[in-house]
Motif scaffolding. Structure first.
Motif: not given
Length: 312
Positions: A98-105, A107-109, A232-236, A269-270
């Motif tokens: 799941l590490s590829p999802l880490g940066p996105l998580v 950012s969500v946090m 996911l769609v806009f990056g932020d 979030a994850l």
């Protein structure tokens, strides 16, 4: 995200049908077509019960199709991340990295933290036109709808303001309502009575028995669904205080400590990122249906038609 699981399906014997002038048509799986017709009919009945606010009957109809071939394979069937501190720390479970999802998580946090502290992004609002506002709202509400459906929460109704309504000054925004979250009325009532739920953790802890852990977990993910889709769609995300505040108040109503709340939100979030990444195509089809203001049943059918059974 790569597909990790395979699902074996038994199909009816293929028949070749002849038509005048065209000769032999492509093979048609009769049972598959039959199930698809039955599903559409059943979902029309679901819409009818929802329109009458007979939510118990609507849910019963949905459960009759749950998990059946060409019924509702996706309802409540999403693969989820275990609610484990070990998984959160190592970002691995059952051999899935799941590490590829880490940066996105992360950012969500960060967006969640900014929403709670009213630290919204500087500069112009992303949706600078009514068309852009409409597109943003569609994506956001589709996130709520899809996560809820895949986790087993049936949407009762949804609203997304049209471009014309936005032009006329209707900025109320969109909304998706689900069955099973009646506890939010108590959370709201406690707020209206001005109870200091922040400093009453000991007294609020008694509320934990009022909802199941599954209900809380589903709610936590669904409420973050819109915010995650924006990333996911806009990056932020511009920050959605109402969603984040609703989750924050619910956790305080339950008497969660800061540590418990942080763990719950980060896991949610994850898990939400994981679910939405696996069902990208279903989200795109759902957005199309919601843009046309189709019924809840039609939206569910759009999801089911786009779901890859091997990825549920």
């Amino acid at each position: 995200m790569a597909c990790f699981f395979k699902e074996r399906m038994n199909f009816a014997v293929e028949l070749r049908l002849k038509t005048p002038g065209d000769g032999i048509l492509a093979p048609m799986k009769v049972k598959e077509a039959d199930y698809a017709v039955r599903r559409r009919r059943a979902l029309k009945r679901v819409d009818k019960e929802l329109s009458k606010s007979d939510f118990k009957r609507a849910l019963s109809l949905v459960k009759q199709l749950q998990g059946k071939p060409f019924g509702l394979r996706g309802f409540g069937a999403a693969k989820q991340v275990p609610r484990s501190r070990l998984v959160l720390n190592q970002l691995v479970f059952n051999g899935i990295d799941l590490s590829p999802l880490g940066p996105l998580v992360d950012s969500v946090m960060d967006s969640i933290d900014k929403s709670l502290h009213f630290l919204l992004p500087d500069g112009e609002r992303r949706g600078s036109s009514c068309e852009e506002d409409h597109f943003l709202c569609l994506q956001h509400e589709a996130g709520h709808f899809l996560v809820g459906y895949l986790l087993g929460a049936l949407p009762k109704r949804y609203t997304v303001p049209s471009v014309e309504e936005l032009r006329d000054g209707n900025f109320e925004g969109g909304k998706v309502e689900f069955l099973g979250f009646e506890f939010l009325r108590e959370v709201g009532a406690a707020q209206m009575l001005r109870k200091n739920i922040i400093n009453e953790e000991s007294s609020c802890s008694g509320n934990r028995g009022k909802i199941s852990s599954k209900t809380l977990n589903n709610f936590s993910c669904i409420i973050l669904g819109g915010l995650v889709v924006e990333h996911l769609v806009f990056g932020d995300s511009e920050g959605h205080y109402s969603d984040v505040d609703k989750l924050d108040k619910a956790l305080k109503w339950l008497g969660f400590s800061n540590s418990e709340a942080n763990f719950q939100v980060r896991w949610a979030a994850l898990n939400t990122v994981f679910v939405l990444c696996r069902h990208h195509k279903a989200r795109l089809k759902l957005v199309e249906a919601m843009a046309q203001r189709q019924s809840v049943g039609f939206c569910i059918d759009a999801i089911e038609n786009a779901i890859d059974g091997r990825q549920i």
